[in-house]
Design a protein around this motif. Structure first.
Motif, PDB file in Angstrom:
ATOM      1  N   LEU A 245       0.797  -1.231   0.000  1.00 30.56           N
ATOM      2  CA  LEU A 245       0.000   0.000   0.000  1.00 30.56           C
ATOM      3  C   LEU A 245       0.825   1.274   0.000  1.00 30.56           C
ATOM      4  O   LEU A 245       0.301   2.358   0.211  1.00 30.56           O
ATOM      5  CB  LEU A 245      -0.966  -0.014   1.197  1.00 30.56           C
ATOM      6  N   LYS A 246       2.119   1.169  -0.233  1.00 33.29           N
ATOM      7  CA  LYS A 246       2.945   2.382  -0.290  1.00 33.29           C
ATOM      8  C   LYS A 246       3.385   2.639  -1.727  1.00 33.29           C
ATOM      9  O   LYS A 246       3.571   1.688  -2.513  1.00 33.29           O
ATOM     10  CB  LYS A 246       4.187   2.201   0.595  1.00 33.29           C
ATOM     11  N   LEU A 247       3.626   3.896  -2.035  1.00 36.13           N
ATOM     12  CA  LEU A 247       4.094   4.248  -3.380  1.00 36.13           C
ATOM     13  C   LEU A 247       5.542   3.785  -3.549  1.00 36.13           C
ATOM     14  O   LEU A 247       6.402   4.086  -2.719  1.00 36.13           O
ATOM     15  CB  LEU A 247       4.011   5.777  -3.578  1.00 36.13           C
ATOM     16  N   ILE A 248       5.803   3.036  -4.601  1.00 38.18           N
ATOM     17  CA  ILE A 248       7.173   2.607  -4.917  1.00 38.18           C
ATOM     18  C   ILE A 248       7.916   3.835  -5.455  1.00 38.18           C
ATOM     19  O   ILE A 248       7.502   4.429  -6.445  1.00 38.18           O
ATOM     20  CB  ILE A 248       7.173   1.486  -5.961  1.00 38.18           C
ATOM     21  N   PRO A 249       9.001   4.227  -4.819  1.00 36.24           N
ATOM     22  CA  PRO A 249       9.706   5.435  -5.251  1.00 36.24           C
ATOM     23  C   PRO A 249      10.301   5.298  -6.649  1.00 36.24           C
ATOM     24  O   PRO A 249      10.677   4.189  -7.060  1.00 36.24           O
ATOM     25  CB  PRO A 249      10.792   5.630  -4.203  1.00 36.24           C
TER      26      PRO A 249
ATOM     27  N   ALA B 105     -21.233  -0.270 -12.424  1.00 37.08           N
ATOM     28  CA  ALA B 105     -20.507  -1.114 -13.396  1.00 37.08           C
ATOM     29  C   ALA B 105     -21.010  -2.552 -13.308  1.00 37.08           C
ATOM     30  O   ALA B 105     -21.293  -3.045 -12.216  1.00 37.08           O
ATOM     31  CB  ALA B 105     -19.009  -1.052 -13.124  1.00 37.08           C
ATOM     32  N   ARG B 106     -21.124  -3.192 -14.474  1.00 36.73           N
ATOM     33  CA  ARG B 106     -21.651  -4.570 -14.501  1.00 36.73           C
ATOM     34  C   ARG B 106     -20.536  -5.617 -14.442  1.00 36.73           C
ATOM     35  O   ARG B 106     -20.784  -6.799 -14.243  1.00 36.73           O
ATOM     36  CB  ARG B 106     -22.483  -4.803 -15.756  1.00 36.73           C
ATOM     37  N   TYR B 107     -19.308  -5.144 -14.713  1.00 37.89           N
ATOM     38  CA  TYR B 107     -18.155  -6.053 -14.651  1.00 37.89           C
ATOM     39  C   TYR B 107     -17.026  -5.399 -13.872  1.00 37.89           C
ATOM     40  O   TYR B 107     -16.875  -4.158 -13.863  1.00 37.89           O
ATOM     41  CB  TYR B 107     -17.676  -6.421 -16.076  1.00 37.89           C
ATOM     42  N   SER B 108     -16.280  -6.227 -13.217  1.00 37.11           N
ATOM     43  CA  SER B 108     -15.042  -5.777 -12.583  1.00 37.11           C
ATOM     44  C   SER B 108     -14.023  -6.912 -12.762  1.00 37.11           C
ATOM     45  O   SER B 108     -14.280  -7.843 -13.540  1.00 37.11           O
ATOM     46  CB  SER B 108     -15.269  -5.462 -11.092  1.00 37.11           C
ATOM     47  N   GLY B 109     -12.928  -6.808 -12.055  1.00 39.72           N
ATOM     48  CA  GLY B 109     -11.931  -7.879 -12.173  1.00 39.72           C
ATOM     49  C   GLY B 109     -10.523  -7.367 -11.952  1.00 39.72           C
ATOM     50  O   GLY B 109     -10.295  -6.156 -11.932  1.00 39.72           O
ATOM     51  N   PRO B 110      -9.566  -8.259 -11.794  1.00 34.68           N
ATOM     52  CA  PRO B 110      -8.182  -7.871 -11.498  1.00 34.68           C
ATOM     53  C   PRO B 110      -7.419  -7.420 -12.741  1.00 34.68           C
ATOM     54  O   PRO B 110      -7.670  -7.894 -13.845  1.00 34.68           O
ATOM     55  CB  PRO B 110      -7.570  -9.146 -10.943  1.00 34.68           C
ATOM     56  N   THR B 111      -6.500  -6.506 -12.503  1.00 32.14           N
ATOM     57  CA  THR B 111      -5.558  -6.048 -13.528  1.00 32.14           C
ATOM     58  C   THR B 111      -4.132  -6.296 -13.035  1.00 32.14           C
ATOM     59  O   THR B 111      -3.812  -5.950 -11.899  1.00 32.14           O
ATOM     60  CB  THR B 111      -5.728  -4.536 -13.800  1.00 32.14           C
ATOM     61  N   ILE B 112      -3.322  -6.887 -13.886  1.00 33.17           N
ATOM     62  CA  ILE B 112      -1.872  -6.991 -13.624  1.00 33.17           C
ATOM     63  C   ILE B 112      -1.203  -5.953 -14.521  1.00 33.17           C
ATOM     64  O   ILE B 112      -1.460  -5.926 -15.727  1.00 33.17           O
ATOM     65  CB  ILE B 112      -1.321  -8.391 -13.998  1.00 33.17           C
ATOM     66  N   HIS B 113      -0.390  -5.091 -13.911  1.00 34.32           N
ATOM     67  CA  HIS B 113       0.251  -4.068 -14.737  1.00 34.32           C
ATOM     68  C   HIS B 113       1.689  -3.844 -14.303  1.00 34.32           C
ATOM     69  O   HIS B 113       2.065  -4.150 -13.143  1.00 34.32           O
ATOM     70  CB  HIS B 113      -0.539  -2.751 -14.682  1.00 34.32           C
ATOM     71  N   PHE B 114       2.488  -3.348 -15.199  1.00 35.73           N
ATOM     72  CA  PHE B 114       3.840  -2.945 -14.845  1.00 35.73           C
ATOM     73  C   PHE B 114       3.751  -1.638 -14.051  1.00 35.73           C
ATOM     74  O   PHE B 114       2.807  -0.848 -14.229  1.00 35.73           O
ATOM     75  CB  PHE B 114       4.706  -2.772 -16.106  1.00 35.73           C
ATOM     76  N   VAL B 115       4.696  -1.470 -13.158  1.00 38.52           N
ATOM     77  CA  VAL B 115       4.660  -0.335 -12.242  1.00 38.52           C
ATOM     78  C   VAL B 115       5.529   0.801 -12.771  1.00 38.52           C
ATOM     79  O   VAL B 115       6.691   0.577 -13.163  1.00 38.52           O
ATOM     80  CB  VAL B 115       5.145  -0.792 -10.845  1.00 38.52           C
ATOM     81  N   ASP B 116       4.914   2.003 -12.806  1.00 39.83           N
ATOM     82  CA  ASP B 116       5.722   3.202 -13.087  1.00 39.83           C
ATOM     83  C   ASP B 116       5.712   4.057 -11.814  1.00 39.83           C
ATOM     84  O   ASP B 116       5.337   3.585 -10.754  1.00 39.83           O
ATOM     85  CB  ASP B 116       5.193   3.948 -14.320  1.00 39.83           C
ATOM     86  N   GLU B 117       6.073   5.326 -11.940  1.00 47.99           N
ATOM     87  CA  GLU B 117       6.267   6.078 -10.690  1.00 47.99           C
ATOM     88  C   GLU B 117       4.959   6.587 -10.087  1.00 47.99           C
ATOM     89  O   GLU B 117       4.951   7.126  -8.993  1.00 47.99           O
ATOM     90  CB  GLU B 117       7.231   7.254 -10.904  1.00 47.99           C
ATOM     91  N   HIS B 118       3.841   6.371 -10.798  1.00 45.46           N
ATOM     92  CA  HIS B 118       2.545   6.793 -10.248  1.00 45.46           C
ATOM     93  C   HIS B 118       1.705   5.565  -9.874  1.00 45.46           C
ATOM     94  O   HIS B 118       1.937   4.475 -10.398  1.00 45.46           O
ATOM     95  CB  HIS B 118       1.784   7.631 -11.291  1.00 45.46           C
ATOM     96  N   TYR B 119       0.701   5.755  -9.059  1.00 45.07           N
ATOM     97  CA  TYR B 119      -0.213   4.654  -8.700  1.00 45.07           C
ATOM     98  C   TYR B 119      -1.027   4.227  -9.927  1.00 45.07           C
ATOM     99  O   TYR B 119      -1.729   5.028 -10.523  1.00 45.07           O
ATOM    100  CB  TYR B 119      -1.197   5.119  -7.629  1.00 45.07           C
ATOM    101  N   ASP B 120      -0.914   2.922 -10.303  1.00 45.20           N
ATOM    102  CA  ASP B 120      -1.849   2.260 -11.229  1.00 45.20           C
ATOM    103  C   ASP B 120      -1.866   2.824 -12.647  1.00 45.20           C
ATOM    104  O   ASP B 120      -2.843   2.628 -13.385  1.00 45.20           O
ATOM    105  CB  ASP B 120      -3.276   2.337 -10.660  1.00 45.20           C
ATOM    106  N   THR B 121      -0.805   3.495 -13.071  1.00 47.65           N
ATOM    107  CA  THR B 121      -0.806   4.041 -14.444  1.00 47.65           C
ATOM    108  C   THR B 121       0.145   3.292 -15.349  1.00 47.65           C
ATOM    109  O   THR B 121       0.320   3.667 -16.508  1.00 47.65           O
ATOM    110  CB  THR B 121      -0.385   5.531 -14.415  1.00 47.65           C
ATOM    111  N   GLY B 122       0.802   2.257 -14.843  1.00 45.59           N
ATOM    112  CA  GLY B 122       1.746   1.498 -15.670  1.00 45.59           C
ATOM    113  C   GLY B 122       1.053   0.656 -16.726  1.00 45.59           C
ATOM    114  O   GLY B 122      -0.169   0.477 -16.696  1.00 45.59           O
ATOM    115  N   ARG B 123       1.817   0.103 -17.662  1.00 44.83           N
ATOM    116  CA  ARG B 123       1.298  -0.649 -18.798  1.00 44.83           C
ATOM    117  C   ARG B 123       0.583  -1.928 -18.324  1.00 44.83           C
ATOM    118  O   ARG B 123       1.144  -2.709 -17.567  1.00 44.83           O
ATOM    119  CB  ARG B 123       2.459  -1.034 -19.717  1.00 44.83           C
ATOM    120  N   ILE B 124      -0.627  -2.118 -18.850  1.00 45.66           N
ATOM    121  CA  ILE B 124      -1.445  -3.270 -18.461  1.00 45.66           C
ATOM    122  C   ILE B 124      -0.934  -4.528 -19.162  1.00 45.66           C
ATOM    123  O   ILE B 124      -0.715  -4.539 -20.378  1.00 45.66           O
ATOM    124  CB  ILE B 124      -2.930  -3.025 -18.821  1.00 45.66           C
TER     125      ILE B 124
END
Ligand SMILES: Nc1nc2c(c(=O)[nH]1)N[C@@H](CN(C=O)c1ccc(C(=O)N[C@@H](CCC(=O)O)C(=O)O)cc1)CN2
Ligand SMILES: NCC(=O)N[C@@H]1O[C@H](COP(=O)([O-])[O-])[C@@H](O)[C@H]1O
Length: 313
Positions: free
Chosen positions: A188-192, A233-252
């Motif tokens: 739960l912490k931001l990766i620097p 929303a009618r659907y949800s689900g997990p996303t695996i993504h590469f990590v960049d310096e911001h929360y959850d904006t890396g390549r899916i």
């Protein structure tokens, strides 16, 4: 050199390893590492400014686990000795991709960490969990690691005390553990950005929504599922993504969809998503460890099918 497990001791330059079945020659902190005298053990020592959390210390031939907390300032020395326990069924003797070494980051119960660890032991993932990193040393994931002979590192350094490592010391430790990939699993912490840059295209995260929806600062745990339900929303689900310096904006890299039911509580939706998380994270990590992740010209990462390299999953 494939290292299944290591025995770890924290010591200053004058003391010797305690109850670890070997004695370490005192070395000057300036020395980068000490090579052991015996061929069966590889000992790497390097100066550490901060405190590691705890270890399970084993002597190489010992039958029972000796829990010894050895934490002193000074030198961190690791003895890589082939022992029972955190050892996979697979080995590195055959041809094919080198077995990879994983660092897993958790803050909570660690069910994704556990499913990945079990998959390494079952041979589903061509890799080994080398170290667990956490900002919550008493969390379930850290407890599981300690009970399975996996070193636990406390990161980031907490404001309130001297506990925890700084980013540069963590990077040094991950290099010493010869880690290939960092896997965030409920961390739960931001990766620097320094850590992101130290491991390019090598850090994955699992997020419990179909990004880019319902991601970013403040979106973690049940908060994500509450927002999904409230949105209709009618659907949800997990996303695996590469990590960049911001929360959850890396390549899916991968996603799986599950239905959102009209009467779902956040807990019910969380459980349905989590079940898919355990599957898709193992599949994604397996692909990463088998060098089956390729990058499209536009920068989108794809997973090649294990059975048909012409296909993507
Ligand atoms: N550089 C990155 N670091 C992290 C990422 C990432 O994509 N890039 N993912 C997160 C995991 N995560 C979502 O998947 C996430 C975790 C935590 C938060 C958040 O808002 N955290 C709070 C603090 C919570 C706490 O300390 O209890 C905050 O920053 O205010 C958002 C998303 C892991 N790191
Ligand atoms: N934004 C990050 C986030 O919310 N991550 C989520 O935390 C849970 C950790 O569960 P676990 O500790 O049992 O693996 C998982 O559902 C994961 O997707």
């Amino acid at each position: 050199m494939s290292m299944n497990r290591f025995t770890v001791c924290r010591m200053d330059t004058l003391s010797s390893g305690v109850g670890l079945g070997f004695s370490l020659t005192a070395i000057q902190p300036s020395q980068k590492h000490l090579r052991t005298r015996s061929s069966s053990q590889q000992i790497l020592c390097f100066p550490i400014q901060q405190k590691f959390l705890s270890y399970n210390a084993y002597s190489a031939g010992e039958q029972h686990r000796q829990k010894t907390l050895i934490s002193r300032k000074g030198l961190e020395c690791r003895c890589y000795a082939p022992t029972e326990g955190n050892v996979s069924k697979g080995d590195d003797s055959g041809s094919g991709p080198r077995r990879k070494r994983l660092a897993i980051f958790v803050s909570g119960g660690g069910s994704n960490f556990k499913s990945i660890h079990v998959a390494t032991l079952d041979g589903l993932i061509h890799g080994d969990v080398a170290v667990l990193v956490t900002d919550k040393p008493s969390c379930g994931g850290a407890e599981y690691a300690r009970n399975n002979g996996i070193a636990v590192i406390f990161f980031p350094k907490s404001k309130s005390s001297s506990e925890g490592l700084s980013t540069d010391v963590l990077i040094s430790a991950l290099r010493k553990f010869e880690v290939d990939f960092l896997l965030l699993a409920g961390y739960l912490k931001l990766i620097p950005v320094e850590l992101v840059r130290a491991f390019p295209k090598s850090i994955l995260n699992i997020h419990p929504s179909l990004l880019p929806a319902f991601g970013g600062k403040g979106f973690y745990g049940l908060k994500v599922h509450k927002a999904v339900i409230a949105s209709g929303a009618r659907y949800s689900g997990p996303t695996i993504h590469f990590v960049d310096e911001h929360y959850d904006t890396g390549r899916i890299l991968a996603q799986r969809a599950v239905p959102v039911l009209a009467d779902d509580s956040p807990e019910q939706l969380a459980a349905r998503v989590l079940k898919e998380e355990h599957k898709v994270y193992v599949e994604a990590v397996a692909a990463l460890c088998e060098d089956r992740v390729v990058w499209r010209e536009d920068g989108v990462p794809l997973i090649k099918s294990r059975t048909n390299p012409e296909e993507y999953i």
